[in-house]
Scaffold this active site. Structure first.
Site, PDB file in Angstrom:
ATOM      1  N   LYS A 166     -12.989  -2.082   6.106  1.00  0.00           N
ATOM      2  CA  LYS A 166     -12.442  -2.510   7.171  1.00  0.00           C
ATOM      3  C   LYS A 166     -12.260  -1.933   8.484  1.00  0.00           C
ATOM      4  O   LYS A 166     -13.417  -3.954   8.780  1.00  0.00           O
ATOM      5  CB  LYS A 166     -10.633  -2.274   6.803  1.00  0.00           C
ATOM      6  CG  LYS A 166     -10.149  -2.864   5.451  1.00  0.00           C
ATOM      7  CD  LYS A 166      -9.362  -2.388   4.925  1.00  0.00           C
ATOM      8  CE  LYS A 166      -8.973  -2.535   3.878  1.00  0.00           C
ATOM      9  NZ  LYS A 166      -8.000  -2.184   2.237  1.00  0.00           N
ATOM     10  N   ASP A 205      -1.947   6.402   5.874  1.00  0.00           N
ATOM     11  CA  ASP A 205      -3.571   5.777   5.713  1.00  0.00           C
ATOM     12  C   ASP A 205      -3.366   5.241   6.244  1.00  0.00           C
ATOM     13  O   ASP A 205      -3.198   3.754   6.818  1.00  0.00           O
ATOM     14  CB  ASP A 205      -2.712   5.174   4.327  1.00  0.00           C
ATOM     15  CG  ASP A 205      -3.450   3.612   3.664  1.00  0.00           C
ATOM     16  OD1 ASP A 205      -5.176   4.049   4.314  1.00  0.00           O
ATOM     17  OD2 ASP A 205      -3.466   3.540   2.765  1.00  0.00           O
ATOM     18  N   TRP A 251       0.551  -1.379   0.030  1.00  0.00           N
ATOM     19  CA  TRP A 251       0.041  -0.243   0.474  1.00  0.00           C
ATOM     20  C   TRP A 251       1.071   1.058   0.224  1.00  0.00           C
ATOM     21  O   TRP A 251       0.318   2.647  -0.505  1.00  0.00           O
ATOM     22  CB  TRP A 251      -1.144  -0.333   0.659  1.00  0.00           C
ATOM     23  CG  TRP A 251      -1.374  -1.344   0.929  1.00  0.00           C
ATOM     24  CD1 TRP A 251      -2.191  -2.527   1.194  1.00  0.00           C
ATOM     25  CD2 TRP A 251      -2.774  -1.356  -0.682  1.00  0.00           C
ATOM     26  NE1 TRP A 251      -3.968  -2.959   1.181  1.00  0.00           N
ATOM     27  CE2 TRP A 251      -3.452  -2.066   0.030  1.00  0.00           C
ATOM     28  CE3 TRP A 251      -2.875  -0.243  -1.471  1.00  0.00           C
ATOM     29  CZ2 TRP A 251      -4.635  -2.240  -0.681  1.00  0.00           C
ATOM     30  CZ3 TRP A 251      -4.382  -0.448  -2.409  1.00  0.00           C
ATOM     31  CH2 TRP A 251      -4.959  -1.411  -2.065  1.00  0.00           C
TER      32      TRP A 251
END
Ligand SMILES: *Cc1c(COP(=O)(O)O)cnc(C)c1O
Length: 361
Positions: A196, A172, A102
């Site tokens: 999530k 993030d 990511w």
């Protein structure tokens, strides 16, 4: 009850109580005679839902007044571009820490929009640790420092918040937001896709220090401009109303659980059990350095990868546990165990793993 135990990395399982309340309110929210999905986003009913959701998020995170909450769309992936668009000019220097898949995506998107200096990377050692504070070669004139507190694919989580000095810190937090108490004042900006640990897909939450608003170039599309969205209370256009409603129910659920300290203690216990099971076996293994193992995403491999398919078939058919297949870049298995995953379900997984080792190890 949903009748599967869902270890998906995202969209992930939701708390049972939240699904139940959504079901009960599906056809008639609070005596309004309407489903939340059918409401005007500017009407008094939905406005109260959005205001309460934000209030509960502020309360559980103890958010300072000087921060704005934005309810956006486009996922964390859109933020990979929106962050540089809003916080850095074309020629401005930005700093990024590279700890996995990511981080890399965030870096490559930023490279199209500004100057990127990767100040530390664990790629050479297979993304199985995080750099220490003393390894960060920060540029004092950078527009911001970006990092990924929890790498969802590699299962690597920062055990500390980097000190970015006078530079705003951007995180993030898609896969570990609300998994523990958070000192928001340490951050310039936090973003997270909701699917999530917050709620259903379609919503992205941004928490931004007010003093960072208003710096985007005049060419920035209005939909991508934090300042415009903030001034419109996230109602510049139609927001993802139902996803905001679900997020609001999850924030309230966290409050009812006793808040983020209680949630953190549970997450330590839940992940600790699973790592202990892996470490004590001669059959399962996890490659991540012990001090930065993720509490949310637990990857593990079997001693014999040819048994992966057998494991996945049996775990689903015999025990109703799904989505344990690891990411293709890591292989093996991955158990994503966000806030909503009950401890008993982890016990069920551990029992299965131990039995599988006995019969196949
Ligand atoms: C899932 C995830 C993303 C991507 O989120 P989308 O909402 O699908 O864009 C980005 N970063 C991290 C850390 C993630 O876990």
């Amino acid at each position: 009850m949903t009748n599967k135990i869902n270890f998906s990395a995202g969209p992930a399982m939701l708390p049972h109580e939240v699904l139940l309340q959504a079901q009960q309110e599906m056809l008639d929210w609070n005596g309004s005679g309407l489903s939340v999905m059918e409401m005007s986003h500017r009407g008094k009913e939905f406005t109260s839902i959005a205001v309460e959701a934000e209030q509960n998020l502020r309360e559980i995170t103890d958010m300072p007044e000087s921060y704005k909450v934005l309810f956006l769309q486009g996922g964390a992936s859109a933020q990979f571009a929106l962050v540089p668009l809003n916080l850095a000019g074309d020629n401005d220097l930005t700093n990024y820490i590279n700890t996995g898949s990511w981080s890399k995506k965030a870096i490559s998107e930023a490279q199209r929009l500004c100057e990127v200096n990767v100040v530390a990377s664990t790629e050479a050692t297979g993304f199985t640790s995080v750099p220490g504070q003393d390894e960060l070669q920060l540029d004092a004139d950078a527009a911001y420092l970006h990092y990924t507190p929890n790498e969802t694919i590699g299962g690597v989580e920062f055990p500390y918040i980097p000190d970015a000095g006078s530079v705003p810190l951007v995180a993030d937090m898609s896969s570990n937001i609300l998994s523990k108490p958070l000192d928001i004042s340490r951050f310039g900006l936090i973003y997270a896709g909701a699917q999530k640990n917050i709620g259903s897909a379609g919503l992205t939450v941004v928490i931004v220090r007010e003093s960072l608003l208003g710096m985007a170039s005049s060419k920035t599309p209005s939909m991508a401009n934090y300042d415009i969205i903030a001034k419109a209370q996230s109602m510049y256009n139609t927001p993802p109303t139902y996803a905001i409603y679900i997020a609001g129910l999850v924030f309230k659920w966290i409050k009812n659980q006793g808040g983020l300290k209680v949630i953190e203690a549970l997450n330590i216990k839940k992940s600790g059990k699973l790592y202990q099971c892996i470490d004590e076996s001669g059959f399962y293994s996890n490659p991540v350095a012990i001090n930065c193992r993720s509490r949310m995403n637990v990857p593990f491999t079997l001693a014999n990868p040819e048994l992966d398919i057998v494991f996945l078939q049996q775990v689903e058919q015999e025990a109703g546990m799904i989505a344990l297949k690891g990411h293709r870049s890591v292989g093996g298995m991955r158990a994503s165990i966000y806030n909503a995953m009950p401890e008993e379900s982890i016990d069920t997984l551990i029992s299965f793993m131990q039995e599988f080792e006995r019969t196949h190890g």
